[in-house]
Design a protein around this motif. Structure first.
Motif, mmCIF file in Angstrom:
data_model
loop_
_atom_site.group_PDB
_atom_site.id
_atom_site.type_symbol
_atom_site.label_atom_id
_atom_site.label_comp_id
_atom_site.label_asym_id
_atom_site.label_seq_id
_atom_site.Cartn_x
_atom_site.Cartn_y
_atom_site.Cartn_z
ATOM 1 N N TYR A 54 0.859 -1.185 0.000
ATOM 2 C CA TYR A 54 0.000 0.000 0.000
ATOM 3 C C TYR A 54 0.898 1.239 0.000
ATOM 4 C CZ TYR A 54 -3.444 3.508 1.257
ATOM 5 O OH TYR A 54 -4.238 4.627 1.263
ATOM 6 N N ASN A 55 1.049 1.838 -1.167
ATOM 7 C CA ASN A 55 1.837 3.068 -1.322
ATOM 8 C C ASN A 55 3.242 2.954 -0.720
ATOM 9 O OD1 ASN A 55 -0.287 4.334 -2.626
ATOM 10 N ND2 ASN A 55 -1.106 5.245 -0.752
ATOM 11 N N ASN A 56 3.908 1.866 -1.010
ATOM 12 C CA ASN A 56 5.232 1.655 -0.426
ATOM 13 C C ASN A 56 6.100 0.903 -1.432
ATOM 14 O OD1 ASN A 56 7.193 1.828 1.496
ATOM 15 N ND2 ASN A 56 6.171 0.543 3.006
ATOM 16 N N TYR A 57 6.228 1.490 -2.607
ATOM 17 C CA TYR A 57 6.874 0.837 -3.743
ATOM 18 C C TYR A 57 8.292 0.377 -3.430
ATOM 19 C CZ TYR A 57 9.179 0.365 -8.293
ATOM 20 O OH TYR A 57 9.910 -0.100 -9.355
ATOM 21 N N ASP A 58 9.124 1.260 -2.890
ATOM 22 C CA ASP A 58 10.533 0.926 -2.696
ATOM 23 C C ASP A 58 10.717 -0.270 -1.768
ATOM 24 O OD1 ASP A 58 11.374 2.946 -4.389
ATOM 25 O OD2 ASP A 58 11.644 4.408 -2.779
ATOM 26 N N ASP A 59 10.021 -0.262 -0.632
ATOM 27 C CA ASP A 59 10.144 -1.387 0.299
ATOM 28 C C ASP A 59 9.653 -2.681 -0.338
ATOM 29 O OD1 ASP A 59 11.308 -0.060 2.412
ATOM 30 O OD2 ASP A 59 9.409 0.445 3.374
ATOM 31 N N THR A 60 8.553 -2.603 -1.072
ATOM 32 C CA THR A 60 7.997 -3.796 -1.700
ATOM 33 C C THR A 60 8.963 -4.387 -2.708
ATOM 34 O OG1 THR A 60 5.735 -2.975 -1.384
ATOM 35 C CG2 THR A 60 6.058 -4.696 -3.041
ATOM 36 N N VAL A 61 9.568 -3.546 -3.509
ATOM 37 C CA VAL A 61 10.538 -4.017 -4.508
ATOM 38 C C VAL A 61 11.738 -4.664 -3.818
ATOM 39 C CG1 VAL A 61 12.225 -3.226 -6.220
ATOM 40 C CG2 VAL A 61 9.849 -2.468 -6.353
ATOM 41 N N ASN A 62 12.243 -4.023 -2.762
ATOM 42 C CA ASN A 62 13.376 -4.586 -2.033
ATOM 43 C C ASN A 62 13.023 -5.930 -1.406
ATOM 44 O OD1 ASN A 62 15.048 -2.418 -2.645
ATOM 45 N ND2 ASN A 62 14.489 -1.279 -0.796
ATOM 46 N N CYS A 63 11.809 -6.024 -0.890
ATOM 47 C CA CYS A 63 11.347 -7.286 -0.304
ATOM 48 C C CYS A 63 11.326 -8.390 -1.356
ATOM 49 C CB CYS A 63 9.967 -7.099 0.309
ATOM 50 S SG CYS A 63 9.231 -8.613 0.974
ATOM 51 N N ILE A 64 10.700 -8.122 -2.486
ATOM 52 C CA ILE A 64 10.595 -9.130 -3.546
ATOM 53 C C ILE A 64 11.975 -9.543 -4.045
ATOM 54 C CG2 ILE A 64 9.814 -9.532 -5.922
ATOM 55 C CD1 ILE A 64 7.366 -7.788 -5.247
ATOM 56 N N ASN A 65 12.848 -8.575 -4.262
ATOM 57 C CA ASN A 65 14.194 -8.894 -4.753
ATOM 58 C C ASN A 65 14.973 -9.768 -3.771
ATOM 59 O OD1 ASN A 65 13.980 -7.581 -7.227
ATOM 60 N ND2 ASN A 65 14.750 -5.638 -6.433
ATOM 61 N N GLY A 107 1.711 4.624 -8.401
ATOM 62 C CA GLY A 107 2.484 3.642 -7.672
ATOM 63 C C GLY A 107 2.130 2.226 -8.074
ATOM 64 N N ALA A 108 0.829 1.972 -8.242
ATOM 65 C CA ALA A 108 0.388 0.642 -8.641
ATOM 66 C C ALA A 108 0.866 0.306 -10.051
ATOM 67 C CB ALA A 108 -1.133 0.553 -8.555
ATOM 68 N N ASP A 109 0.783 1.293 -10.948
ATOM 69 C CA ASP A 109 1.262 1.071 -12.315
ATOM 70 C C ASP A 109 2.763 0.791 -12.321
ATOM 71 O OD1 ASP A 109 -1.269 1.497 -13.290
ATOM 72 O OD2 ASP A 109 -0.902 3.572 -13.921
ATOM 73 N N LYS A 110 3.485 1.525 -11.497
ATOM 74 C CA LYS A 110 4.931 1.350 -11.404
ATOM 75 C C LYS A 110 5.266 -0.050 -10.875
ATOM 76 C CE LYS A 110 8.974 3.735 -9.455
ATOM 77 N NZ LYS A 110 9.398 4.827 -8.542
ATOM 78 N N LEU A 111 4.485 -0.493 -9.883
ATOM 79 C CA LEU A 111 4.718 -1.815 -9.313
ATOM 80 C C LEU A 111 4.393 -2.908 -10.327
ATOM 81 C CD1 LEU A 111 5.641 -3.075 -6.655
ATOM 82 C CD2 LEU A 111 3.246 -3.195 -5.957
ATOM 83 N N GLU A 112 3.320 -2.721 -11.069
ATOM 84 C CA GLU A 112 2.972 -3.704 -12.094
ATOM 85 C C GLU A 112 4.058 -3.776 -13.162
ATOM 86 O OE1 GLU A 112 -1.010 -5.164 -14.457
ATOM 87 O OE2 GLU A 112 -0.880 -3.072 -13.839
ATOM 88 N N ALA A 113 4.629 -2.622 -13.510
ATOM 89 C CA ALA A 113 5.715 -2.605 -14.490
ATOM 90 C C ALA A 113 6.951 -3.317 -13.949
ATOM 91 C CB ALA A 113 6.050 -1.165 -14.867
#
Length: 272
Positions: free
Chosen positions: A13-24, A47-53
Motif C-alpha cells: 500500500y503506497n510503499n513501492y521501494d520497500d515492496t521491490v526490495n522485499c521481492i528482490n 504507484g500501482a502502475d509502477k509496481l505492475e511494471a
C-alpha cells in the motif's frame, strides 16, 4: 529430492521501494521454490502502475500480481493473496510484510517444524531490527488483563540456534503455515482492518489445541510499520479500538474481560 514450493503473500500500500526490495530479497532463497502473490491494496495509481511494471520487468511467472480496487486492510488484503495461492495449489504459505528482507535461511527451520509436528499451526523465524542484529521479537505473549502483547526476547542479540520458542502468537511480519490449517481455523479475521488480526488468528488456533512457535534457526530483517506511520493518528486509533474488540471476542473470563476493557478505555481517553 524435489524442492518444496512456498507461496509468499506480500501486501503493498503506497510503499513501492520497500515492496521491490522485499521481492528482490527472495532471490536469495534457493532451498525451496518460491512463488509470490503480490497484492496491491489500492495504492495510488502511479504507484500501482509502477509496481505492475516492475513485476513485468522481472519476467517471472513466479509472481502473481493482484490489484484491489480499494484498501481492504491487512486481513482482507492478505486473504485475497491466500485465496489466490490456494487456487494455484499451494501447500506451504508465508505472509511476509512488504518492509521485510528475507535471506537464504529465513524459511528452512520453520518449514521443517511444520512438517515435523502437525500440531503446529503457525511458525516463524526470528524478526530482527532492520539495521542491527538485535531481536524485535521471537513471537509474543497475550496479556488478557492489560490487553498488551509483549514481544519475546526483544532487544537481545540474535544468535542462530536450534532453539524453538512456543508463543501465544507469531508476528504477522513473517508467519508460515500449511494450507490445511485454513480448513480448520479459517482465514485471517477481517473485522480488525489493521492490528490484532494475526493475534486473534493465532489465539483461535491455540484455543483449538494447535501451537504457535518461533525458531531461532532463521531470521528476517524488518523495518516495522513503514506504511501505517505515514498516516498520523491511524496507528493509535486502530490499536486502541482493536485491543478492546479482541478482548470482547476472545476472553472467556468475564470478570477479567470487564476489567481489561474498562482499563483500555481509560488508557485511550488519557491519551486523548
Amino acid at each position: 529430492m524435489k524442492k518444496k514450493t512456498i507461496y509468499a503473500i506480500i501486501l503493498n500500500y503506497n510503499n513501492y521501494d520497500d515492496t521491490v526490495n522485499c521481492i528482490n530479497s527472495f532471490d536469495e532463497i534457493t532451498a525451496c521454490d518460491i512463488r509470490i502473490v503480490l497484492v496491491d491494496n489500492a495504492a495510488e495509481k502511479d504507484g500501482a502502475d509502477k509496481l505492475e511494471a516492475f513485476v513485468a520487468g522481472k519476467g517471472s511467472s513466479r509472481i502473481t500480481f493482484i490489484r484491489n480496487n480499494e484498501n481492504l486492510g491487512y486481513a482482507t488484503g492478505n486473504n485475497t493473496g491466500i485465496k489466490e495461492a490456494l487456487k494455484q495449489g499451494a501447500e506451504y504459505l508465508a505472509i511476509v510484510n512488504n518492509d521485510v528482507i528475507v535471506n537464504a535461511d529465513s524459511f528452512t527451520s520453520s518449514m521443517n517444524l511444520l512438517d515435523e509436528d502437525e500440531r503446529i499451526a503457525f511458525a516463524g523465524p526470528a524478526i530482527l531490527e532492520y539495521k542491527t542484529d538485535k531481536i524485535q521479537y521471537t513471537g509474543g505473549i497475550i496479556n488478557y488483563l492489560t490487553l498488551m502483547t509483549p514481544h519475546l526476547n526483544e532487544g537481545e542479540e540474535y544468535q542462530k540456534s536450534d532453539k524453538t520458542i512456543e508463543c501465544d502468537y507469531v508476528g504477522g511480519a513473517c508467519m508460515l503455515f500449511k494450507a490445511g490449517i485454513i480448513d480448520k481455523i479459517g482465514l485471517i479475521p477481517e473485522d480488525y482492518f489493521l492490528f490484532w488480526e494475526e493475534t486473534e488468528w493465532c489465539a483461535k488456533a491455540r484455543q483449538m489445541g494447535f501451537k504457535c512457535v518461533c525458531t531461532l534457526g532463521g531470521y528476517v530483517k524488518h523495518k516495522g510499520s513503514a506504511t501505517i506511520k505515514k498516516i498520523k493518528g491511524l496507528e493509535s486509533y486502530y490499536f486502541e479500538r482493536n485491543r478492546i474488540m479482541f478482548s470482547m471476542r476472545n476472553d472467556h473470563n468475564i470478570p477479567r474481560k470487564i476489567c481489561a476493557i474498562v482499563r483500555a478505555f481509560m488508557e485511550a481517553f488519557a491519551k486523548g
